[in-house]
Write a protein that holds these residues in place. Structure first.
Motif, short mmCIF file in Angstrom:
data_model
loop_
_atom_site.label_atom_id
_atom_site.label_comp_id
_atom_site.label_asym_id
_atom_site.label_seq_id
_atom_site.Cartn_x
_atom_site.Cartn_y
_atom_site.Cartn_z
N LEU A 77 -34.16 9.92 -17.76
CA LEU A 77 -34.34 10.52 -16.43
C LEU A 77 -35.78 10.40 -15.94
O LEU A 77 -36.03 10.00 -14.80
N PHE A 78 -36.74 10.74 -16.79
CA PHE A 78 -38.12 10.84 -16.34
C PHE A 78 -38.77 9.48 -16.12
O PHE A 78 -39.89 9.40 -15.61
N LEU A 99 -28.98 20.69 -22.42
CA LEU A 99 -28.14 20.79 -23.61
C LEU A 99 -28.88 20.30 -24.85
O LEU A 99 -28.65 20.80 -25.96
N GLN A 100 -29.76 19.34 -24.68
CA GLN A 100 -30.43 18.71 -25.82
C GLN A 100 -31.75 19.37 -26.20
O GLN A 100 -32.22 19.21 -27.32
N VAL A 101 -32.35 20.12 -25.29
CA VAL A 101 -33.70 20.63 -25.51
C VAL A 101 -33.75 21.61 -26.68
O VAL A 101 -32.78 22.31 -26.98
N ASP A 102 -34.90 21.66 -27.33
CA ASP A 102 -35.11 22.55 -28.47
C ASP A 102 -34.88 24.01 -28.06
O ASP A 102 -35.17 24.41 -26.93
N SER A 124 -39.09 17.31 -21.78
CA SER A 124 -39.37 15.87 -21.85
C SER A 124 -39.04 15.27 -23.21
O SER A 124 -38.75 14.08 -23.32
N ASN A 125 -39.06 16.10 -24.25
CA ASN A 125 -38.83 15.61 -25.61
C ASN A 125 -37.35 15.59 -25.96
O ASN A 125 -36.91 16.14 -26.97
N THR A 126 -36.57 14.93 -25.11
CA THR A 126 -35.13 14.78 -25.30
C THR A 126 -34.73 13.36 -24.92
O THR A 126 -35.42 12.69 -24.14
N ALA A 127 -33.61 12.91 -25.45
CA ALA A 127 -33.13 11.55 -25.13
C ALA A 127 -32.78 11.42 -23.66
O ALA A 127 -33.05 10.39 -23.03
N ALA A 173 -42.70 11.28 -18.57
CA ALA A 173 -41.90 10.52 -19.53
C ALA A 173 -42.65 10.40 -20.85
O ALA A 173 -43.86 10.14 -20.87
N VAL A 174 -41.95 10.61 -21.95
CA VAL A 174 -42.55 10.51 -23.29
C VAL A 174 -41.61 9.74 -24.20
O VAL A 174 -40.45 9.50 -23.86
N LEU A 175 -42.12 9.38 -25.37
CA LEU A 175 -41.25 8.89 -26.43
C LEU A 175 -40.75 10.09 -27.21
O LEU A 175 -41.55 10.76 -27.89
N PRO A 176 -39.47 10.43 -27.12
CA PRO A 176 -38.96 11.59 -27.87
C PRO A 176 -39.23 11.41 -29.35
O PRO A 176 -39.13 10.31 -29.90
N ASP A 177 -39.60 12.51 -30.00
CA ASP A 177 -39.88 12.42 -31.43
C ASP A 177 -39.34 13.64 -32.16
O ASP A 177 -38.74 14.53 -31.55
N ALA A 178 -39.56 13.67 -33.46
CA ALA A 178 -39.06 14.77 -34.30
C ALA A 178 -40.08 15.89 -34.42
O ALA A 178 -39.94 16.76 -35.28
#
Length: 455
Positions: free
Chosen positions: A131-132, A68-71, A123-126, A327-332
């Motif tokens: 989860l990851f 739902l959150q993914v780009d 991976s680039n989601t909250a 796992a990543v740090l989600p960013d803009a």
């Protein structure tokens, strides 16, 4: 100095050309459709991964939120779609992708980390941030990756090692492999079991990936054959002769940070190094290296993947740390001025999160104690990224090493590494060692001197 990470290119992790990314996804879709027409079941390892996720209410809910959150540019539409892509990837080796650009030109790029490409935007989601990093998720994912890794070590995994357009030794493929080899060809640089063969004699994908250098290709420099320019009159101030520090990996410089703290926090654009977390929550080692220096560089999937000692000394401790893979740090998205992506492009968050990965990803810590007063004890950290599910150590505790002694190797994908120097060491990087600079293993990256009044 700014605490933000200056990105120095995506180094083969992401296709530079959108047409290559599209061709890769389109090919996966076609494979998945053909496979689903022939079979309604998943590959056993994919089935096990799917059941682990779906059988855990928390992981299932988080994955639902990820989609739902993914780009909107994401091409993996739901969890079943993800599993169907994984079915196709884990039964073959990474390949070279060919496509046609907007001007009708034929272009090619390697797809060295295919699983990473399908997890990239997810991976680039909250929700993926939560989860990851879960142990249960990474346990299930590790089993899947190890299954693929087993395949890549078996005969038959070398089918993409050929001289066709989509082969790693085709015209475009060999050009990519030779990007950083200087005056040498691939065959002159690497030990090939049969240099004249279509697959160069590599019987498995892993044998190709962990290929070794010919003797003498990456010689160890000395004070005699490597002139050192000492910054700011350093040579006249030094109590003893400065010590050469060598590159432990064939890699691209990411960043250098000094006066690192035992404890620090990671926020989106301010990725500080937190020694306690990097060093597997060891109070002893965190205190030892507090106030020291971290040098970090990353490896392309095309690079040489063995690690070598950056100093002379004795291996005093080896710690293998289980961790995350995606796992990543989600960013803009990409910053303004990003070298490869337009501003705001959400692809590549894993690469932008590399300092964060030193505390989060699967990694190995190798501590080396030197009798040299300029160094004392330092730590090599090999960081497994994405589908790198194995960090293989080839030295033992108590073993004496020289600069250039092999310490170990990565398997199956790309990776990063860091050198951590104690507070008693002043590390002075060479004038040419800048963020974004590709450096050869065993080359001199700087000198170390003893920091006065560091006790």
């Amino acid at each position: 100095m700014s605490s933000s990470t200056v990105l120095c290119g995506y180094g083969g992790w992401l296709p530079k050309h959108p047409a290559i990314y599209k061709a890769f996804i389109d090919h996966l879709v076609q494979l998945a459709l053909r496979r689903s027409a022939d079979s309604t079941s998943h590959e056993p390892a994919v089935t096990a991964f799917g059941e682990a996720i779906q059988g855990d209410p928390v992981m299932k809910s988080l994955f639902d939120q990820v989609f739902l959150q993914v780009d909107r540019r994401n091409k993996v539409t739901d969890f079943e779609h993800l599993l169907s892509f994984l079915d196709c990837i884990i039964v073959t080796a990474p390949k070279y992708e060919i496509a046609t650009d907007d001007n009708g030109n034929v272009i090619g790029e390697p797809i060295g980390v295919p699983i990473y490409l399908i997890f990239d935007l997810l991976s680039n989601t909250a929700a993926a941030y939560d989860l990851f990093r879960m142990k249960e998720f990474n346990r299930a994912l590790k089993a899947l990756l190890e299954n693929w890794g087993k395949f890549l070590m078996e005969p038959g995994s070398n089918l993409t090692l050929n001289t066709t357009d989509k082969g790693w030794f085709g015209k475009a493929g060999i050009t990519s492999l030779e990007t950083h080899l200087g005056k040498y060809s691939f065959e002159q640089t690497y030990k090939c079991p049969d240099a004249a063969a279509d697959n160069r004699g590599f019987t498995t994908w892993d044998a190709f990936f962990t290929r070794a250098f010919h003797d003498g290709v990456r010689p160890i420099a000395t004070h005699d054959n490597h002139p050192v320019t000492y910054p700011g009159g350093l040579h006249t101030r030094a109590v003893v002769e400065p010590t050469l520090i060598y590159s432990a990996c064939e890699s691209t410089v990411l960043r250098i940070r000094r006066d690192v703290k035992q404890h620090d926090q990671f926020w989106l654009k301010g990725q500080q190094y937190s020694l306690y977390n990097m060093l597997n929550r060891s109070d002893y080692y965190a205190k030892l290296f507090e106030g020291g220096t971290v040098y970090q560089a990353f490896l392309s999937p095309l690079d040489y993947h063995r690690w070598h000692s950056p100093i002379k000394g004795t291996v005093t401790d080896i710690v293998v740390v289980d961790g995350s893979y995606y796992a990543v740090l989600p960013d803009a998205g990409a910053d303004h001025g990003d070298p490869d992506l337009p501003e705001g492009d959400p692809h590549g968050a894993l690469i932008r999160s590399q300092p964060f990965l030193t505390i989060e990803a699967a990694r190995v810590l190798i501590y080396i104690k030197s009798e040299d007063i300029n160094i004392s004890t330092m730590c090599f950290i090999g960081v497994g990224m994405a589908e790198v599910s194995t960090c293989q150590v080839t030295v033992k505790k108590g073993q004496e090493v020289e600069p250039g002694t092999e310490l170990g190797m990565f398997h199956f994908g790309g990776s990063s590494h860091a050198l951590v120097f104690s507070k008693g060491t002043e590390f002075h990087e060479g004038d040419e060692i800048k963020e974004g600079k590709h450096v050869w293993v065993n080359s001199v990256i700087g000198v170390a001197t003893h920091k006065q009044n560091s006790e």
